[in-house]
Design an enzyme around this catalytic site. Structure first.
Site, PDB file in Angstrom:
ATOM      1  N   ASP A   8       0.866  -1.182   0.000  1.00  0.00           N
ATOM      2  CA  ASP A   8       0.000   0.000   0.000  1.00  0.00           C
ATOM      3  C   ASP A   8       0.908   1.240   0.000  1.00  0.00           C
ATOM      4  OD1 ASP A   8       0.901   0.331   2.604  1.00  0.00           O
ATOM      5  OD2 ASP A   8      -1.091   0.413   3.519  1.00  0.00           O
ATOM      6  N   HIS A   9       0.317   2.417   0.197  1.00  0.00           N
ATOM      7  CA  HIS A   9       1.112   3.651   0.180  1.00  0.00           C
ATOM      8  C   HIS A   9       2.166   3.670   1.290  1.00  0.00           C
ATOM      9  CE1 HIS A   9      -2.394   4.052   2.717  1.00  0.00           C
ATOM     10  NE2 HIS A   9      -1.787   5.010   3.385  1.00  0.00           N
ATOM     11  N   CYS A  65       3.237  -2.991   4.070  1.00  0.00           N
ATOM     12  CA  CYS A  65       2.369  -1.861   4.405  1.00  0.00           C
ATOM     13  C   CYS A  65       3.127  -1.042   5.448  1.00  0.00           C
ATOM     14  CB  CYS A  65       0.967  -2.311   4.872  1.00  0.00           C
ATOM     15  SG  CYS A  65       0.876  -3.184   6.436  1.00  0.00           S
ATOM     16  N   THR A  67       3.157  -0.949   8.820  1.00  0.00           N
ATOM     17  CA  THR A  67       3.719  -1.782   9.892  1.00  0.00           C
ATOM     18  C   THR A  67       3.953  -3.226   9.459  1.00  0.00           C
ATOM     19  OG1 THR A  67       1.484  -2.366  10.551  1.00  0.00           O
ATOM     20  CG2 THR A  67       2.511  -0.490  11.694  1.00  0.00           C
ATOM     21  N   HIS A  98      10.591 -24.003   9.559  1.00  0.00           N
ATOM     22  CA  HIS A  98       9.502 -24.617  10.328  1.00  0.00           C
ATOM     23  C   HIS A  98       8.106 -24.345   9.785  1.00  0.00           C
ATOM     24  CE1 HIS A  98      11.897 -25.330  14.319  1.00  0.00           C
ATOM     25  NE2 HIS A  98      12.507 -25.831  13.250  1.00  0.00           N
ATOM     26  N   ARG A 132       7.948 -33.310  11.031  1.00  0.00           N
ATOM     27  CA  ARG A 132       6.897 -32.926  11.990  1.00  0.00           C
ATOM     28  C   ARG A 132       6.330 -31.549  11.683  1.00  0.00           C
ATOM     29  NH1 ARG A 132      11.733 -31.823  14.244  1.00  0.00           N
ATOM     30  NH2 ARG A 132      12.005 -29.949  15.521  1.00  0.00           N
ATOM     31  N   HIS A 133       7.121 -30.710  10.997  1.00  0.00           N
ATOM     32  CA  HIS A 133       6.624 -29.362  10.669  1.00  0.00           C
ATOM     33  C   HIS A 133       5.541 -29.417   9.591  1.00  0.00           C
ATOM     34  CE1 HIS A 133       9.687 -27.918  13.278  1.00  0.00           C
ATOM     35  NE2 HIS A 133      10.629 -28.528  12.569  1.00  0.00           N
TER      36      HIS A 133
HETATM   37  C1  RB5 Z   1      -1.861   3.016   6.304  1.00  0.00           C
HETATM   38  O1  RB5 Z   1      -1.875   4.283   6.846  1.00  0.00           O
HETATM   39  C2  RB5 Z   1      -1.507   1.977   7.367  1.00  0.00           C
HETATM   40  O2  RB5 Z   1      -2.566   1.829   8.246  1.00  0.00           O
HETATM   41  C3  RB5 Z   1      -1.129   0.659   6.724  1.00  0.00           C
HETATM   42  O3  RB5 Z   1      -0.056   0.868   5.857  1.00  0.00           O
HETATM   43  C4  RB5 Z   1      -0.689  -0.459   7.655  1.00  0.00           C
HETATM   44  O4  RB5 Z   1       0.303  -0.031   8.539  1.00  0.00           O
HETATM   45  C5  RB5 Z   1      -1.767  -1.238   8.302  1.00  0.00           C
HETATM   46  O5  RB5 Z   1      -1.538  -2.191   9.054  1.00  0.00           O
END
Ligand code: RB5
Length: 142
Positions: A8-9, A65, A67, A98, A132-133
């Site tokens: 995403d952005h 994304c 995070t 694993h 096992r994995h």
């Molecule tokens: C976008 O602002 C942000 O929420 C997205 O990139 C991400 O971090 C979501 O989990």
């Protein structure tokens, strides 16, 4: 080997850096967007990437994304997708050994690109251990 990538952005800039890095290594990359910093909805990019893996167009995927969390939650809702947020080098190693992870996930606002490049190398150079994995992986999708 073909690797699909989508962001995403919040992950766009890191995605571009990853593409540049992997292109120098002659990796075949399928870029599924987004293509600029305009705000978009990360679940749609997880969907595009997952489809390319489930249709066997790509062997592995990379999602980014802000995070890495939202886009991993969406990707992991699909059977057959094992998306791992590679927050350190050992995780990059162990999730191949694993979990047989097939999607690498990164945070464009939480990780630096040299760490990300190193984790991609570790991931791509590590084999699944099976045994096992595999039994445990079979329990993931029902
Ligand atoms: C976008 O602002 C942000 O929420 C997205 O990139 C991400 O971090 C979501 O989990």
């Amino acid at each position: 080997m073909k690797i699909a990538i989508a962001a995403d952005h919040g992950g766009f800039e890191l995605k571009q850096s990853i593409i540049e890095y992997l292109s120098k290594k002659n990796v075949n990359i399928l870029d599924l967007g987004t293509n600029n910093l305009e705000s978009v909805d990360y679940p749609l990019y997880a969907d595009k990437l997952v489809n390319s893996i489930l249709n066997k167009e790509s062997d592995f995927g990379i999602l980014v994304c802000g995070t890495g969390i939202g886009i991993s939650i969406k990707a992991n809702r699909y059977k057959g997708i094992r998306a791992a947020l590679l927050y350190d080098d050992n995780v990059a190693l162990m999730t191949r050994k694993h979990n047989n992870a097939n999607v690498m996930v990164f945070g464009g606002r939480t990780m630096n690109k040299d760490d990300v490049f190193n984790r991609i190398d570790i991931f791509l150079n590590t084999e699944f251990e099976g045994g096992r994995h595999q039994r445990r992986i079979d329990m993931l999708d029902f």
